[in-house]
Design an enzyme around this catalytic site. Sequence first.
Site, PDB file in Angstrom:
ATOM      1  N   ASP A 177      -2.410  -1.604  12.032  1.00  0.00           N
ATOM      2  CA  ASP A 177      -3.387  -0.518  12.051  1.00  0.00           C
ATOM      3  C   ASP A 177      -4.536  -0.754  13.023  1.00  0.00           C
ATOM      4  OD1 ASP A 177      -1.848   0.647  10.088  1.00  0.00           O
ATOM      5  OD2 ASP A 177      -3.181   0.092   8.440  1.00  0.00           O
ATOM      6  N   GLN A 229       0.790  -1.226   0.000  1.00  0.00           N
ATOM      7  CA  GLN A 229       0.000   0.000   0.000  1.00  0.00           C
ATOM      8  C   GLN A 229       0.831   1.290   0.000  1.00  0.00           C
ATOM      9  OE1 GLN A 229      -3.395  -0.072   2.692  1.00  0.00           O
ATOM     10  NE2 GLN A 229      -3.567  -2.297   2.458  1.00  0.00           N
ATOM     11  N   CYS A 285      -1.021   6.054   7.536  1.00  0.00           N
ATOM     12  CA  CYS A 285      -0.077   6.940   6.869  1.00  0.00           C
ATOM     13  C   CYS A 285      -0.595   8.370   6.817  1.00  0.00           C
ATOM     14  CB  CYS A 285       0.253   6.454   5.467  1.00  0.00           C
ATOM     15  SG  CYS A 285       1.681   7.328   4.773  1.00  0.00           S
ATOM     16  N   CYS A 299       7.391   8.038   7.895  1.00  0.00           N
ATOM     17  CA  CYS A 299       6.528   8.608   6.863  1.00  0.00           C
ATOM     18  C   CYS A 299       7.402   9.336   5.853  1.00  0.00           C
ATOM     19  CB  CYS A 299       5.521   9.562   7.491  1.00  0.00           C
ATOM     20  SG  CYS A 299       4.296  10.159   6.323  1.00  0.00           S
ATOM     21  N   THR A 344       1.606   3.086  10.107  1.00  0.00           N
ATOM     22  CA  THR A 344       2.355   2.983   8.868  1.00  0.00           C
ATOM     23  C   THR A 344       2.900   1.571   8.707  1.00  0.00           C
ATOM     24  OG1 THR A 344       4.501   3.578   9.835  1.00  0.00           O
ATOM     25  CG2 THR A 344       3.090   5.400   9.120  1.00  0.00           C
TER      26      THR A 344
END
Length: 526
Positions: free
Chosen positions: A412, A158, A276, A455, A421
């Site tokens: 998550d 992703q 994210c 990130c 993330t």
Amino acid sequence: MDIRTINLQLGVSPQIQPDDVAAIVAAGYRSIICNRPDGEEAGQPPAAAIAEAAQRHKIGFAHIPVVSGQMTGTDAMLMANALAELPSPILAFCRSGSRSEKLAAMATARSAPHAGADYDIVIVGGGSAGIATAASLLKRNRKLSIAIIEPSDVHYYQPGWTMVGAGIFDAAFTRHTERSVMPRGVDWIKKAATGFAPDDDRVLLDDGSSVSYRVLVACPGIKLDWDAIPGLSETLGKNGVTSNYRYDLAPYTNRLVKNLEGGRALFTQPPMPIKCAGAPQKAMYLSCNVWERSGVLKDIDVQFHNSGPALFGVGVYVPALMEYVERYNAHLNFGSKLVAIDGPAKVATFEQKRGDTVTRVDEHFDMIHVVPPQVAPDFVRNSPLAAPSGFIEVDEATLQHVRYANVFGLGDACSASNAKTMAAARKQAPVVAVNVLAALDGKAPVADYDGYGSCPLTVERGKIVLAEFGYGGKLLPSFPNWLIDGTKPSRLSWLLKDTILPPIYWHGMLKGREWMVKPHLIAANG
């Protein structure tokens, strides 16, 4: 002394005094367990005084303090461990003896052989966190029986979808079959989990069946709540409405950006938590960079609508990001939440908070990149494992469930306050793996997680601000400052994102190779 015999190995009693230890030894007991917290009532001798007396008489001692009515699975696990390791027979005491008796019963239930367990470990979720945890476990013990419950046939990288939206990656590059990433030696249960029954050590499945475990690892991901914004679901993928948060829509983002030569482009960010948190603005920066390179940026009104109060949660990275906001002449709207969208009319409605006043504002758009609100999956939110937030309630350091000692959560879906993330899951998986092995042995967790998340903020094609931080916004850089200064745009960080991280994901993280993420052992904390 009023000692009640529970069995040949255990007796329980009310509060004892240091002077009682001699009589306890004379009665044949070889160890003592204190289940009272110090200072529970006036005149109560401290546990250390009982321990000193036990030492003088050369018998074992353990202090496992529990509060009446608040005993947890972790308390039971520690009691089971003490009952197994201390010389027996053992005398356990509290204020009246009943607390010790109940805790001993819980410990016996916890340490009983799981003759009916289908698997040593059941992992709910075959995404990044689940596959990486299974691989890390099998690297340490190939004999474990492990099942992964995952209904999907496909597995996605992703973090690559932002790059797809910018025309840098092809969508197919981010997609593999689920079977191809499933670790060898794991049973893949291709069904959906619908509930948890942690008191019975079972996971409920969508066909009405269930699977039992000795230890559960819950990492089913996060729910993208597209339907929470009226009008959004029916207009996604058309009318200029797109999102890099879906595999099939990221290529549409790229088409919209390439074809837009003027007008208004909106980018949205919902309330936290989201996966994210930098991705909403990354879509904006990369789109602006495309328009800048093609010479049309001056003709496009770029707006970023963020429901939060700041551009990024860790302030040290904001100055570098603001340079790009100003370079692209993007207009920032904080406290502005997307609440409805009319695709055919190309109108987005925002609730904007200014002080105590909330107003609704309609904004026309030629394209809009939407990030949906995100919540815990329904079956998690409605389960005994849920925290008030709806996510799996874990200890932030050990990732062990706060009420069930044989349950762990990561990725998550867990309640830890780290950034959601892939990099966080990569760091969490080895920690959970070693703590699961400890739980299988009836022991307390042995490793901790510092909240690390990464990130890579793609501010233009070829440059990235590499944000790396842990709990409380503490900076946790992976590289020395002379190599990569994460607070500034870097071409080396772009190389990391563009070239290095995808193979590390497919061939490292998902294979149990713990490069730069070896679990930090609690015993080494010093």
